[in-house]
Design a protein around this motif. Structure first.
Motif, PDB file in Angstrom:
ATOM      1  N   ASP A   1      43.659  64.722  20.416  1.00 20.26           N
ATOM      2  CA  ASP A   1      44.799  65.374  19.769  1.00 20.26           C
ATOM      3  C   ASP A   1      44.336  66.227  18.590  1.00 20.26           C
ATOM      4  OD1 ASP A   1      46.553  64.048  21.502  1.00 20.26           O
ATOM      5  OD2 ASP A   1      46.660  62.313  20.162  1.00 20.26           O
ATOM      6  N   ILE A   2      43.376  65.698  17.816  1.00 20.83           N
ATOM      7  CA  ILE A   2      42.879  66.418  16.641  1.00 20.83           C
ATOM      8  C   ILE A   2      42.258  67.743  17.054  1.00 20.83           C
ATOM      9  CG2 ILE A   2      41.146  66.356  14.796  1.00 20.83           C
ATOM     10  CD1 ILE A   2      41.601  63.327  14.661  1.00 20.83           C
ATOM     11  N   LEU A   3      41.523  67.744  18.157  1.00 20.90           N
ATOM     12  CA  LEU A   3      40.851  68.955  18.613  1.00 20.90           C
ATOM     13  C   LEU A   3      41.820  70.009  19.133  1.00 20.90           C
ATOM     14  CD1 LEU A   3      37.778  67.325  20.413  1.00 20.90           C
ATOM     15  CD2 LEU A   3      37.823  68.453  18.179  1.00 20.90           C
ATOM     16  N   GLN A   4      43.088  69.645  19.295  1.00 20.66           N
ATOM     17  CA  GLN A   4      44.077  70.592  19.805  1.00 20.66           C
ATOM     18  C   GLN A   4      45.159  70.937  18.774  1.00 20.66           C
ATOM     19  OE1 GLN A   4      45.617  69.428  23.709  1.00 20.66           O
ATOM     20  NE2 GLN A   4      43.717  68.333  24.152  1.00 20.66           N
ATOM     21  N   LEU A   5      44.960  70.544  17.512  1.00 22.36           N
ATOM     22  CA  LEU A   5      45.965  70.821  16.490  1.00 22.36           C
ATOM     23  C   LEU A   5      46.106  72.326  16.259  1.00 22.36           C
ATOM     24  CD1 LEU A   5      45.079  68.066  13.841  1.00 22.36           C
ATOM     25  CD2 LEU A   5      47.020  68.087  15.422  1.00 22.36           C
ATOM     26  N   GLY A   6      47.337  72.751  15.901  1.00 30.26           N
ATOM     27  CA  GLY A   6      47.613  74.157  15.658  1.00 30.26           C
ATOM     28  C   GLY A   6      47.487  74.524  14.197  1.00 30.26           C
ATOM     29  N   GLU A   7      47.711  75.810  13.888  1.00 25.11           N
ATOM     30  CA  GLU A   7      47.511  76.322  12.537  1.00 25.11           C
ATOM     31  C   GLU A   7      48.468  75.720  11.517  1.00 25.11           C
ATOM     32  OE1 GLU A   7      50.238  80.369  12.976  1.00 25.11           O
ATOM     33  OE2 GLU A   7      48.052  80.519  12.874  1.00 25.11           O
ATOM     34  N   ASN A   8      49.576  75.145  11.963  1.00 26.52           N
ATOM     35  CA  ASN A   8      50.497  74.513  11.016  1.00 26.52           C
ATOM     36  C   ASN A   8      49.915  73.245  10.388  1.00 26.52           C
ATOM     37  OD1 ASN A   8      50.807  73.477  13.731  1.00 26.52           O
ATOM     38  ND2 ASN A   8      52.476  72.200  12.945  1.00 26.52           N
ATOM     39  N   PHE A   9      48.769  72.785  10.909  1.00 22.83           N
ATOM     40  CA  PHE A   9      48.118  71.600  10.334  1.00 22.83           C
ATOM     41  C   PHE A   9      47.000  71.957   9.356  1.00 22.83           C
ATOM     42  CE2 PHE A   9      50.296  69.323  13.633  1.00 22.83           C
ATOM     43  CZ  PHE A   9      50.467  68.046  13.126  1.00 22.83           C
ATOM     44  N   ILE A  10      46.756  73.252   9.121  1.00 27.02           N
ATOM     45  CA  ILE A  10      45.713  73.649   8.173  1.00 27.02           C
ATOM     46  C   ILE A  10      46.040  73.094   6.795  1.00 27.02           C
ATOM     47  CG2 ILE A  10      44.644  75.608   6.980  1.00 27.02           C
ATOM     48  CD1 ILE A  10      44.931  77.210   9.538  1.00 27.02           C
ATOM     49  N   GLU A  11      45.047  72.477   6.157  1.00 29.00           N
ATOM     50  CA  GLU A  11      45.166  71.824   4.853  1.00 29.00           C
ATOM     51  C   GLU A  11      46.011  70.551   4.909  1.00 29.00           C
ATOM     52  OE1 GLU A  11      43.277  72.672   2.414  1.00 29.00           O
ATOM     53  OE2 GLU A  11      42.532  74.390   3.522  1.00 29.00           O
ATOM     54  N   ASP A  12      46.386  70.126   6.105  1.00 28.42           N
ATOM     55  CA  ASP A  12      47.116  68.869   6.243  1.00 28.42           C
ATOM     56  C   ASP A  12      46.113  67.735   6.459  1.00 28.42           C
ATOM     57  OD1 ASP A  12      49.211  67.140   6.421  1.00 28.42           O
ATOM     58  OD2 ASP A  12      50.259  68.217   8.005  1.00 28.42           O
ATOM     59  N   ASP A  13      46.588  66.509   6.382  1.00 26.99           N
ATOM     60  CA  ASP A  13      45.756  65.338   6.639  1.00 26.99           C
ATOM     61  C   ASP A  13      46.248  64.632   7.881  1.00 26.99           C
ATOM     62  OD1 ASP A  13      44.478  65.889   4.265  1.00 26.99           O
ATOM     63  OD2 ASP A  13      45.477  64.314   3.121  1.00 26.99           O
ATOM     64  N   VAL A  14      45.327  64.116   8.667  1.00 31.83           N
ATOM     65  CA  VAL A  14      45.680  63.268   9.794  1.00 31.83           C
ATOM     66  C   VAL A  14      44.828  62.011   9.708  1.00 31.83           C
ATOM     67  CG1 VAL A  14      46.329  65.205  11.273  1.00 31.83           C
ATOM     68  CG2 VAL A  14      43.987  64.343  11.343  1.00 31.83           C
ATOM     69  N   VAL A  15      45.288  60.978  10.372  1.00 27.65           N
ATOM     70  CA  VAL A  15      44.582  59.693  10.375  1.00 27.65           C
ATOM     71  C   VAL A  15      44.076  59.432  11.782  1.00 27.65           C
ATOM     72  CG1 VAL A  15      44.841  57.200  10.046  1.00 27.65           C
ATOM     73  CG2 VAL A  15      45.990  58.793   8.494  1.00 27.65           C
ATOM     74  N   THR A  16      42.861  58.926  11.869  1.00 22.95           N
ATOM     75  CA  THR A  16      42.307  58.593  13.178  1.00 22.95           C
ATOM     76  C   THR A  16      41.480  57.318  13.077  1.00 22.95           C
ATOM     77  OG1 THR A  16      41.104  59.495  15.085  1.00 22.95           O
ATOM     78  CG2 THR A  16      40.155  59.905  12.914  1.00 22.95           C
ATOM     79  N   LYS A  17      41.339  56.642  14.200  1.00 21.27           N
ATOM     80  CA  LYS A  17      40.551  55.412  14.278  1.00 21.27           C
ATOM     81  C   LYS A  17      39.340  55.675  15.146  1.00 21.27           C
ATOM     82  CE  LYS A  17      44.784  52.625  13.955  1.00 21.27           C
ATOM     83  NZ  LYS A  17      45.624  51.590  14.605  1.00 21.27           N
ATOM     84  N   ILE A  18      38.150  55.462  14.572  1.00 20.17           N
ATOM     85  CA  ILE A  18      36.919  55.796  15.302  1.00 20.17           C
ATOM     86  C   ILE A  18      35.922  54.654  15.222  1.00 20.17           C
ATOM     87  CG2 ILE A  18      37.203  58.285  14.981  1.00 20.17           C
ATOM     88  CD1 ILE A  18      34.525  56.621  12.954  1.00 20.17           C
ATOM     89  N   THR A  19      34.988  54.680  16.158  1.00 26.02           N
ATOM     90  CA  THR A  19      33.804  53.838  16.096  1.00 26.02           C
ATOM     91  C   THR A  19      32.616  54.737  15.818  1.00 26.02           C
ATOM     92  OG1 THR A  19      34.722  52.240  17.668  1.00 26.02           O
ATOM     93  CG2 THR A  19      32.331  52.234  17.360  1.00 26.02           C
ATOM     94  N   VAL A  20      31.800  54.370  14.848  1.00 27.49           N
ATOM     95  CA  VAL A  20      30.657  55.206  14.479  1.00 27.49           C
ATOM     96  C   VAL A  20      29.561  55.060  15.529  1.00 27.49           C
ATOM     97  CG1 VAL A  20      28.876  55.635  12.744  1.00 27.49           C
ATOM     98  CG2 VAL A  20      31.198  55.029  12.029  1.00 27.49           C
ATOM     99  N   GLN A  21      29.206  56.203  16.120  1.00 23.01           N
ATOM    100  CA  GLN A  21      28.162  56.203  17.141  1.00 23.01           C
ATOM    101  C   GLN A  21      26.794  56.536  16.566  1.00 23.01           C
ATOM    102  OE1 GLN A  21      28.787  55.149  20.170  1.00 23.01           O
ATOM    103  NE2 GLN A  21      30.972  54.945  19.694  1.00 23.01           N
ATOM    104  N   ALA A  22      26.769  57.360  15.506  1.00 19.32           N
ATOM    105  CA  ALA A  22      25.482  57.767  14.938  1.00 19.32           C
ATOM    106  C   ALA A  22      25.678  58.204  13.498  1.00 19.32           C
ATOM    107  CB  ALA A  22      24.864  58.903  15.761  1.00 19.32           C
ATOM    108  N   VAL A  23      24.624  58.068  12.707  1.00 19.10           N
ATOM    109  CA  VAL A  23      24.565  58.582  11.340  1.00 19.10           C
ATOM    110  C   VAL A  23      23.452  59.605  11.307  1.00 19.10           C
ATOM    111  CG1 VAL A  23      24.148  58.033   8.920  1.00 19.10           C
ATOM    112  CG2 VAL A  23      25.406  56.417  10.357  1.00 19.10           C
ATOM    113  N   GLN A  24      23.797  60.837  10.924  1.00 21.86           N
ATOM    114  CA  GLN A  24      22.820  61.922  10.942  1.00 21.86           C
ATOM    115  C   GLN A  24      21.875  61.798   9.750  1.00 21.86           C
ATOM    116  OE1 GLN A  24      22.884  63.554  13.589  1.00 21.86           O
ATOM    117  NE2 GLN A  24      24.847  64.463  14.137  1.00 21.86           N
TER     118      GLN A  24
END
Length: 453
Positions: A270-293
């Motif tokens: 969903d985050i990768l498909q957000l439109g321009e109305n979300f610019i400077e907005d915040d969203v919340v997501t739940k992730i599992t860390v796969q790697a630390v660069q």
């Protein structure tokens, strides 16, 4: 610059009493018993050249002597003192430290020349209004906030439920996107009213340092406790920044514009498909860390006055913004991780503040390993986190898959918030959160007096 060897506040720990610190006294408050009748001493908040703050306590038998020496705003060399750890009973601490300084009969305090010793005038750790819900759910620390005062009510006199006379003043504080309630009590309210009668530049910008965040009927309210201090139109870079922002077209009008500040819970797809109305907005997501660069430039140096990144000039750290050499710059870090859920993966940039609570420290605490990538960063791999991401123009217009995390919490517990009006104003942070008034330990001595409701 004073050449006398001293210890950084962050290195001060139990087990020794022969410490030497160069610090500025930035705040003072008295301590009483829980009944409010017996004077126990006073507390001061100390700040060193590395932006570290620590509480110090003078018990009653030393309070008068030390009180005659100490002046708020001045820089001192302080030698020979005890250090004690906080306990779980020590609520509303001035700073996120596990210890505090205790003055003794052996403590020595000497004035230092302001022109020869650099210590910042003050330091704050401003929380975004959208994050104050979390501050209201804990009683360990108090909190710093900054905002614009649209208007204030008159001070009110009344009798509380015990029949005792009290005063308070209530008003709103705005960050341009949200408003929060503020209630000041008794003599603190009277001092605030006096400060507001002056010929103040508009808009009036208020810093509340060490305020207690509470929640009543889902409404956030900030009130004063013993260590709380207010600063009206204070000479601080965050005030100047907010004033500049307030003059931009549309600032503050977003509160009434109907645009919802979502903090929407999203899957990565969903985050990768957000439109321009979300610019400077915040969203919340739940992730599992796969790697630390792993990167060589995970740590950078920032000015202790304006917090801009320093560059090197003739073997010295130089701040272009302040046009000065910074002898002991603050250290911050930036980290990139890869996070995923069942719908995809993204790259996430973590700055010092978002990651600080997870490590329970800062880049200073990993100073010994600054030449190599710290192993502490890798503890996240395989772990689950809830992140608040800020959506940038690059994410939307250039399809950048690198997102900035403005906050990060371990685990997946998250409750989608009720929709509020407004948009996010990124406030500048400095370092640290603050105390309140209840007890703050010195064996059996209560250090903080109750001045709230």
């Amino acid at each position: 610059m004073s050449n006398t060897v001293s210890d950084p506040l962050r290195s001060v720990k139990l087990g020794r009493t022969d410490w030497k610190i160069k610090v500025r006294v930035i705040r003072e408050w008295k301590s009483f018993s829980n009944t409010g009748k017996n004077y126990k001493g006073f507390n001061i908040l100390l700040l060193d050249a590395k932006n570290c703050r620590m509480q110090a306590y003078a018990p009653a038998h030393l309070a008068d002597k030390i009180g005659r020496i100490i002046q708020i705003g001045k820089i001192y060399m302080i030698k020979n003192f005890d250090v004690k750890e906080y306990t779980e009973k020590d609520k509303f601490r001035p700073v996120p430290m596990d210890r505090q300084i205790i003055f003794t009969v052996d403590t020595r305090i000497t004035d230092l020349d302001e022109s020869q010793t650099f210590v910042p005038k003050n330091v704050f750790d401003f929380f975004q209004f959208s994050d104050l819900k979390h501050a209201a759910e804990q009683v360990t620390y108090l909190t710093d906030v900054i905002g614009i005062i649209p208007k204030t009510d008159k001070i009110k006199d009344f009798n509380n439920r015990h029949g005792k006379p009290q005063k308070n003043i209530k008003f709103k504080l705005s960050d341009g996107s949200r408003k929060i309630n503020v209630t000041f009590w008794d003599s603190f309210a009277e001092e605030f009213v006096k400060a507001m009668t002056a010929d103040l530049e508009e808009p009036v910008i208020l810093i509340i340092a060490s305020g207690r965040i509470t929640k009543w009927n889902e409404q956030i309210d900030i009130c004063n406790y013993a260590p709380t201090q207010f600063y009206v139109n204070y000479d601080h870079h965050s005030v100047h920044k907010l004033r500049k922002m307030s003059k931009e077209p549309g600032f503050g009008k977003h509160i009434l514009s109907g645009k919802a500040k979502s903090n929407k819970l999203c899957k990565i797809s969903d985050i990768l498909q957000l439109g321009e109305n979300f610019i400077e907005d915040d969203v919340v997501t739940k992730i599992t860390v796969q790697a630390v660069q792993e990167k060589s430039q995970w740590m950078h140096f920032v000015c202790t006055s304006c917090y801009e990144t320093c560059s090197m000039r003739n073997q010295d750290f130089y701040c272009k913004s302040c046009d000065r050499i910074v002898p002991e710059p603050n250290k911050k870090f930036t980290l990139e991780i890869i996070g995923s859920d069942e719908t995809g993966s993204i790259k996430i940039k973590l700055k010092d503040r978002a990651f600080r609570r997870l490590l329970e420290g800062t880049a200073f605490d990993m100073e010994a390993e600054h030449l190599s990538f710290p192993k502490e960063f890798k503890v996240m791999i395989g772990q689950g986190y809830t992140l608040k991401l800020q959506i940038s123009k690059e994410n939307i217009e250039k399809n950048s898959d690198l997102f900035l995390a403005v906050d990060m919490y371990p685990g997946f517990e998250y409750e989608e918030p009720k929709i509020q009006q407004g948009y996010s104003v990124q406030q500048s942070d400095s370092y640290t959160a603050q105390p309140s008034s209840s007890s703050c330990h010195l064996d059996d001595i209560s250090q903080l007096d109750y001045t709230g409701q």
